[in-house]
Design an enzyme around this catalytic site. Structure first.
Site, PDB file in Angstrom:
ATOM      1  N   HIS A  40       0.617  -1.002   0.345  1.00 29.64           N
ATOM      2  CA  HIS A  40       0.507   0.339  -0.010  1.00 29.64           C
ATOM      3  C   HIS A  40       0.174   1.435   0.046  1.00 29.64           C
ATOM      4  O   HIS A  40       0.723   2.021  -0.703  1.00 29.64           O
ATOM      5  CB  HIS A  40      -0.599   0.157   1.073  1.00 29.64           C
ATOM      6  CG  HIS A  40      -2.010  -0.715   1.936  1.00 29.64           C
ATOM      7  ND1 HIS A  40      -2.994  -1.469   0.914  1.00 29.64           N
ATOM      8  CD2 HIS A  40      -1.846  -2.222   2.040  1.00 29.64           C
ATOM      9  CE1 HIS A  40      -3.198  -2.474   0.796  1.00 29.64           C
ATOM     10  NE2 HIS A  40      -2.523  -2.935   1.877  1.00 29.64           N
TER      11      HIS A  40
HETATM   12  O1  RIB Z   1      -5.242  -0.125   4.977  1.00 30.58           O
HETATM   13  C1  RIB Z   1      -3.679  -0.014   4.502  1.00 30.58           C
HETATM   14  C2  RIB Z   1      -3.473   0.379   5.469  1.00 30.58           C
HETATM   15  O2  RIB Z   1      -3.261   0.021   6.571  1.00 30.58           O
HETATM   16  C3  RIB Z   1      -1.709   0.529   4.744  1.00 30.58           C
HETATM   17  O3  RIB Z   1      -1.274   2.162   4.964  1.00 30.58           O
HETATM   18  C4  RIB Z   1      -1.260  -0.013   6.221  1.00 30.58           C
HETATM   19  O4  RIB Z   1       0.096   0.320   6.938  1.00 30.58           O
HETATM   20  C5  RIB Z   1      -1.892   0.438   7.351  1.00 30.58           C
HETATM   21  O5  RIB Z   1      -1.032   1.745   7.727  1.00 30.58           O
END
Ligand code: RIB
Ligand code: CA
Length: 313
Positions: free
Chosen positions: A243
């Site tokens: 992500h």
């Molecule tokens: O949903 C994904 C996000 O939530 C990413 O930033 C992961 O590190 C968590 O913080």
């Protein structure tokens, strides 16, 4: 072009860690003014420690790391050890950091940095719940107009939620903070699950990290292998979505991404859809567009950039 000056606001988490490594490996593109930790994936004492571990792993112990808010603005903290493990960086064994944590509160660092730099020259890169960012805006409204851009990982539309059926984790943990940020009027670029779920750490991509033959490559391979198990079981996908590095990759190579400038509102009232990012993708309302909401990614290009930059560390 001069490197973009950024503050990384983060809740490491393995994917946050890779994002921080990518930023610190790219001095020609970004200058990291500081890293502010926030409670999210794991509690604040771990996210600030993990941020320092990652900066040391990058060989940048001079990086300024700050602890920010330890709870959301109005709600109890929800964490994600089920995804990231007890430490937040489960996978490989890691030594405690030796570099210092700055004494200043992360929120005050954000305020001071925006007040002491020319308007429009500092970009905020939130990778976790938006508590630090929104708290800074509430404490010092004068800084809102000084922010160049916010490029954040959070939200979801077609991909729907990952922590509830309707909400993505970062927004869900502190929806009131997200509402403040999305209503700020600051130019916002959103990397939602719609994009990050295409940044999958397939075996070939993880093998490319290991093939670097460096400690960084080995750590990133170990983190992504650990991080994968949750998503594989849930989505049946080969690999985990990386992500947060999407945020930094956008600053380096924006043409890896495509999206639409649309209105995005945050649900803060309904228990059923709390934290949902309601993106008017088809522009069916007259609500003013307030965010560039990304919808697609050149995944091979993203991993090629990431692997090439990690090789530098
Ligand atoms: O949903 C994904 C996000 O939530 C990413 O930033 C992961 O590190 C968590 O913080
Ligand atoms: Ca994160």
């Amino acid at each position: 072009m001069a490197p973009r000056k950024i503050i990384i606001d983060t809740d490491p988490g393995q994917d946050d860690a890779v994002a921080i490594l990518l930023a610190l490996a790219s001095p020609e593109d970004v200058t990291v003014l500081g890293v502010t930790a926030v409670a999210g994936n794991v509690p604040l004492p771990l996210t600030e420690k993990n941020a320092r571990i990652v900066c040391e792993l990058a060989g940048k112990p001079e990086t300024l790391v700050f602890a920010g808010c330890d709870v959301p603005m109005k709600r109890k903290l929800v964490t994600a050890e089920h995804v990231h493990g007890k430490t937040g960086l489960d996978g490989p064994k890691m030594d405690d950091p030796t570099m210092p944590l700055q004494a200043q509160h992360g929120v005050d660092f954000i305020i001071e940095t925006l007040r002491t730099h020319d308007a429009g020259t500092v970009t905020l890169c939130p990778l976790g719940p938006l508590t630090n960012i929104a708290t800074a805006f509430e404490k010092a409204p004068d800084i809102v107009d000084k922010v160049q851009e916010i490029v954040l990982m959070g939200g979801a539309y077609f991909e729907v939620g990952n922590i509830t059926p309707a909400a993505e984790f970062n927004i869900y943990v502190d929806p009131e903070a997200a509402k403040i940020v999305f209503a700020s009027g600051i130019p916002i670029v959103v990397m939602p699950l719609d994009v990050t779920h295409h940044a999958l750490t397939t075996h070939a991509r993880v093998d490319a990290f290991s093939a670097l033959g460096t400690k960084v490559g080995d750590m990133v391979a170990a983190w992504t292998n650990f991080f994968e198990r949750f998503d594989k079981e849930k989505y049946g996908s080969e690999g985990a979505p990386l992500h947060d590095p999407c945020v930094i990759a956008y600053l380096i190579q924006p043409d890896l991404f495509e999206g639409r400038h649309v209105n995005v509102e945050i649900e803060t009232q309904s228990d059923l859809t709390l934290g949902m990012t309601v993106a008017d993708w088809w522009r069916v309302t007259d609500r003013k567009p307030n965010a560039m909401f990304m919808g697609s990614l050149n995944a091979d290009g993203f991993f090629a950039l990431l692997t090439e930059r990690l090789a530098r560390l």
